[in-house]
Design an enzyme around this catalytic site. Sequence first.
Site, PDB file in Angstrom:
ATOM      1  N   SER A 111       3.711   1.369   6.578  1.00 48.10           N
ATOM      2  CA  SER A 111       4.419   0.661   5.502  1.00 48.10           C
ATOM      3  C   SER A 111       3.714  -0.641   5.148  1.00 48.10           C
ATOM      4  O   SER A 111       3.166  -1.322   6.021  1.00 48.10           O
ATOM      5  CB  SER A 111       5.841   0.352   5.976  1.00 48.10           C
ATOM      6  N   TYR A 134       3.798  -1.046  -1.534  1.00 47.31           N
ATOM      7  CA  TYR A 134       4.742  -1.723  -2.419  1.00 47.31           C
ATOM      8  C   TYR A 134       3.915  -2.763  -3.153  1.00 47.31           C
ATOM      9  O   TYR A 134       2.940  -3.286  -2.597  1.00 47.31           O
ATOM     10  CB  TYR A 134       5.825  -2.461  -1.622  1.00 47.31           C
ATOM     11  N   THR A 160       5.472   4.228  -3.168  1.00 41.43           N
ATOM     12  CA  THR A 160       6.929   4.436  -3.109  1.00 41.43           C
ATOM     13  C   THR A 160       7.549   3.948  -4.414  1.00 41.43           C
ATOM     14  O   THR A 160       7.322   2.810  -4.832  1.00 41.43           O
ATOM     15  CB  THR A 160       7.523   3.675  -1.903  1.00 41.43           C
ATOM     16  N   LYS A 257       6.018   8.790  -3.498  1.00 37.21           N
ATOM     17  CA  LYS A 257       7.158   8.982  -2.583  1.00 37.21           C
ATOM     18  C   LYS A 257       8.439   8.471  -3.237  1.00 37.21           C
ATOM     19  O   LYS A 257       8.491   7.326  -3.699  1.00 37.21           O
ATOM     20  CB  LYS A 257       6.897   8.217  -1.278  1.00 37.21           C
ATOM     21  N   HIS A 281      14.634   7.848   0.303  1.00 36.46           N
ATOM     22  CA  HIS A 281      14.444   6.696   1.178  1.00 36.46           C
ATOM     23  C   HIS A 281      15.411   6.755   2.363  1.00 36.46           C
ATOM     24  O   HIS A 281      15.889   5.742   2.872  1.00 36.46           O
ATOM     25  CB  HIS A 281      14.659   5.400   0.387  1.00 36.46           C
TER      26      HIS A 281
END
Length: 409
Positions: A111, A134, A160, A257, A281
């Site tokens: 992440s 992100y 994402t 995603k 999520h």
Amino acid sequence: MPLSSSHVVNIADLRAMARRRLPRMVFDYIDGGADAEVTLRENSRIFEDVTFRPQCAVALDACALQTTVLGHTLALPFLLAPVGSSRMFWPRGEAVAAKEAGMAGTAYILSTLSGTRLEEVRAASTGPCWYQVYLVGGRDVALGAIARAKAAGYTALVVTVDTPVAGLRERDVRNGARELISRRPLTMLPYLGQMLARPRWLIDFFGDGGLMKFPNIELADGPMGYADVGSALEQSVVCWNDLRWIRDAWNGPIVIKGIHTGDDARRAVDAGADAIVVSNHGGRQLDTVAPTLRVLPEIVAAIDGRIEVLLDGGIRRGSDIVKALCLGARAALIGRAYAYGLGAAGGEGVARAIEILRADVLRTLKLLGCASVADLDRSYVDVPAAWDQNTRDAAASKTKTAAAARHWG
Ligand SMILES: Cc1cc2nc3c(=O)[nH]c(=O)nc-3n(C[C@H](O)[C@H](O)[C@H](O)COP(=O)(O)O)c2cc1C
């Protein structure tokens, strides 16, 4: 010491162990979902609606579990999903989980909201690592992380797209998550008891530096702090057009995603994605969105074999993974299943989670009379009648929405 297989029989046992070791705030951060947690619960429950149709009296010498995802041969049909702040669960948690994934022959997805430097995580694993992006901090900050990920040897980028704002995780609010990261002693005070009640965790946490920063989000004045995540997410919404500059910067496989519908799946194909993850999520964002297994057939029909389809959400048993594969997923991602293991016992816990699911998948294949995960298909399961109707409707609307999608540019 390896976790005993007679005491830790399933993922629920790891969850119970994590609950005993972690402060309430950290356990609930892993365990909780958005709002009334309807989607969180449904993600797991929906697997009960799909029933198996085994072929009996089939002799199988061995069953093949390996699969290929974006060109990587994986020993298992599941990967480790990006789980932010894993370093709060166990010292250097992201590197510890990545190492176990590699040892099991599967991939780890790191992440952006990792507490461990991406280079250290990559170096810890012998398996493939992907980087989840992100856009927190803006385009230049993301470009910096993408360049570092490329240089470090990450082989796919996971974008994402279901976090235009952080979901309301009510448990986090009640546990004082915001107050506890405020660094203002008086504000923190009412919530400190839950930390003090877990001295073993507290020693590990402070021994690991008492993390309060995200080292892969390099802002002008240094790494981003924990307190800034919510507002940073809101200021960094990913749109389809962003895929262009991300693709130019990355120049490798891109996975989108957070896809819930056939229409968005087609948009992902048009935007040049190499794979998608059907994901909500883990029920942490928009509550009452349909569970992922329920929308999988519609999305598989919409994709029509053009790119790879992965699925996550609610997987707690290997039979859940097998059902997702029967309905067209190439592989599954597991999130909480390994996060509980990490919180319970670090690397040993992650290894045990992976082993539980691996053994489950193998046993399920044998019971189904199926020699390989590659042979799993719709003939091994029954789904409720309404699911088939939806899939037919989605396939029928394909031509209509394909024409509309061309206007996206
Ligand atoms: C504690 C936690 C943190 C997460 N952090 C991220 C993240 O930083 N980025 C992301 O794309 N998904 C994140 N997710 C979602 C997971 O990648 C995955 O979609 C989800 O966990 C799948 O559901 P499951 O936990 O029921 O397996 C997180 C999930 C959990 C439980």
